[in-house]
Enzyme design. Sequence first.
Site, PDB file in Angstrom:
ATOM      1  N   TYR A 151       0.828  -1.208   0.000  1.00 42.13           N
ATOM      2  CA  TYR A 151       0.000   0.000   0.000  1.00 42.13           C
ATOM      3  C   TYR A 151       0.862   1.257   0.000  1.00 42.13           C
ATOM      4  O   TYR A 151       0.464   2.289  -0.513  1.00 42.13           O
ATOM      5  CB  TYR A 151      -0.893   0.038   1.251  1.00 42.13           C
ATOM      6  N   LYS A 196       2.875 -15.382   2.911  1.00 49.44           N
ATOM      7  CA  LYS A 196       3.125 -16.164   1.693  1.00 49.44           C
ATOM      8  C   LYS A 196       4.624 -16.433   1.650  1.00 49.44           C
ATOM      9  O   LYS A 196       5.342 -16.009   0.736  1.00 49.44           O
ATOM     10  CB  LYS A 196       2.623 -15.373   0.475  1.00 49.44           C
ATOM     11  N   ASP A 229      -3.057 -18.465   1.020  1.00 45.09           N
ATOM     12  CA  ASP A 229      -4.025 -19.187   0.177  1.00 45.09           C
ATOM     13  C   ASP A 229      -4.757 -20.239   1.007  1.00 45.09           C
ATOM     14  O   ASP A 229      -5.982 -20.400   0.906  1.00 45.09           O
ATOM     15  CB  ASP A 229      -3.370 -19.771  -1.081  1.00 45.09           C
ATOM     16  N   ASP A 253      -6.532  -6.857   4.344  1.00 44.85           N
ATOM     17  CA  ASP A 253      -7.646  -6.203   3.646  1.00 44.85           C
ATOM     18  C   ASP A 253      -8.538  -7.266   3.009  1.00 44.85           C
ATOM     19  O   ASP A 253      -9.767  -7.257   3.173  1.00 44.85           O
ATOM     20  CB  ASP A 253      -7.091  -5.257   2.574  1.00 44.85           C
ATOM     21  N   ASP A 257     -12.598  -8.812   4.342  1.00 49.95           N
ATOM     22  CA  ASP A 257     -13.838  -8.799   3.540  1.00 49.95           C
ATOM     23  C   ASP A 257     -14.393 -10.225   3.456  1.00 49.95           C
ATOM     24  O   ASP A 257     -15.599 -10.444   3.570  1.00 49.95           O
ATOM     25  CB  ASP A 257     -13.588  -8.281   2.110  1.00 49.95           C
TER      26      ASP A 257
HETATM   27  C1  IPM Z   1     -10.455  -1.032   4.058  1.00 46.04           C
HETATM   28  C2  IPM Z   1     -10.662  -0.441   2.678  1.00 46.04           C
HETATM   29  C3  IPM Z   1      -9.481   0.462   2.340  1.00 46.04           C
HETATM   30  C4  IPM Z   1      -8.220  -0.390   2.355  1.00 46.04           C
HETATM   31  C5  IPM Z   1      -9.629   1.235   1.021  1.00 46.04           C
HETATM   32  C6  IPM Z   1     -10.875   2.090   1.014  1.00 46.04           C
HETATM   33  C7  IPM Z   1      -8.411   2.046   0.697  1.00 46.04           C
HETATM   34  O1  IPM Z   1     -10.836  -1.444   1.736  1.00 46.04           O
HETATM   35  O2  IPM Z   1     -10.314  -0.256   5.015  1.00 46.04           O
HETATM   36  O3  IPM Z   1     -10.442  -2.255   4.178  1.00 46.04           O
HETATM   37  O4  IPM Z   1      -7.908  -1.066   1.362  1.00 46.04           O
HETATM   38  O5  IPM Z   1      -7.530  -0.385   3.368  1.00 46.04           O
HETATM   39 MG    MG Z   2     -10.981  -3.381   2.581  1.00 41.82          MG
END
Ligand code: IPM
Ligand code: MG
Length: 369
Positions: A151, A196, A229, A253, A257
């Site tokens: 990042y 990884k 993975d 990240d 999700d």
């Molecule tokens: C999160 C989001 C952010 C990230 C984006 C909006 C930059 O996806 O906080 O998980 O990737 O960190």
């Molecule tokens: Mg995110």
Amino acid sequence: MNAKIPNPENPGKKIVLLPGDGIGAEVTAEAELLMTGLAREYNVTLDVQTELIGGVAMDETGEPLPEKTLAACRQADAIILGAVGGPQWADPNADKRPEQGLLQLRKELGLYANLRPVRLHPKLANASPLKPEYLEGVDLMVVRELTGGSYFGEKQEGDEFASDACTYTREEIERVVIRAADIARERCGMLTMIDKANVLATSRLWRKVTADVMTELFPDVRYEFMLVDAAAMYIVSNPARFDVIVTENMFGDILTDEASMLVGSMGMLPSASLGAGKLGLYEPIHGSAPDIVGQGIANPFGMLASVGMMFDYSLGMKEAARRIELVIWNCISNGECTPDLGGTLTTAAAGAAVRKRMGEYYLSRVAYG
Ligand code: IPM
Ligand code: MG
């Protein structure tokens, strides 16, 4: 009568509210109502200041993180953030994007540890796309490194070649592993470091540093290494095996999700981004949800649970934090929730249900109006 006893030890807390884009404004409105109610009840003074970030900030000032916002955040005790981004600012070739505002804020404030708890309410097992029998006992904490890795590494961007350098120093790894191991010690005493290492040099450094930290400082906490993975597979096939996960920025990240699907809705997960001091940035992990913006159906629970984390980590009010968690839990038990969780409430009504239960929980029926 609300007789405030002046307390020189407690001069009040400064909270910066950053609604941002999309449904951000809808969920932060509920956050503000909840925190001001709690402040009244516990007799603390909260000075809440609203500032711009993300796409709305670009529209008004040209910058995703205006100087004024950053300056206010530096002075704050805690920051509450809704969401950033949206289709109107999504041009990948634009040199400014709303997300940069959030990334810069995390970096500037040194908020290197992002805590994302994932706990399933049994009633929501059916809201998850996964079979309920796989979900029993899901209760994990992901600690995502937040200010390093690809990042923030050097970027090169052209039409024929592009690169995002992934870099980590020992110190960057050490501090986040220590934070995660501390949390593991308070929980079930098990830490999983996800990487990884069969491919990436940074992952091999993560393994070395994790082993050193654990041997030297946490001999009582069990730990393991897992390839990302395989971890992606275990999160859906056997999520209850995890207690605390620590991992680098990008893996964290993606995996969070994925993990949000275990609890039924993206709208459920809170997060706290912490650094060396008490200052924290609290935001739900969901995005700006342009598809439902303005409909009043955004789930506010991830945001309100983030307010709970703020009371815990930045304001040192553990009881208030615990109560928010319990009350959200009770609302779900009673079907007082938005449509994503199978309920019929609007965002505002779900927020009001939380405040009503806070008022009923004990002591104060007055503070929440
Ligand atoms: C999160 C989001 C952010 C990230 C984006 C909006 C930059 O996806 O906080 O998980 O990737 O960190
Ligand atoms: Mg995110």
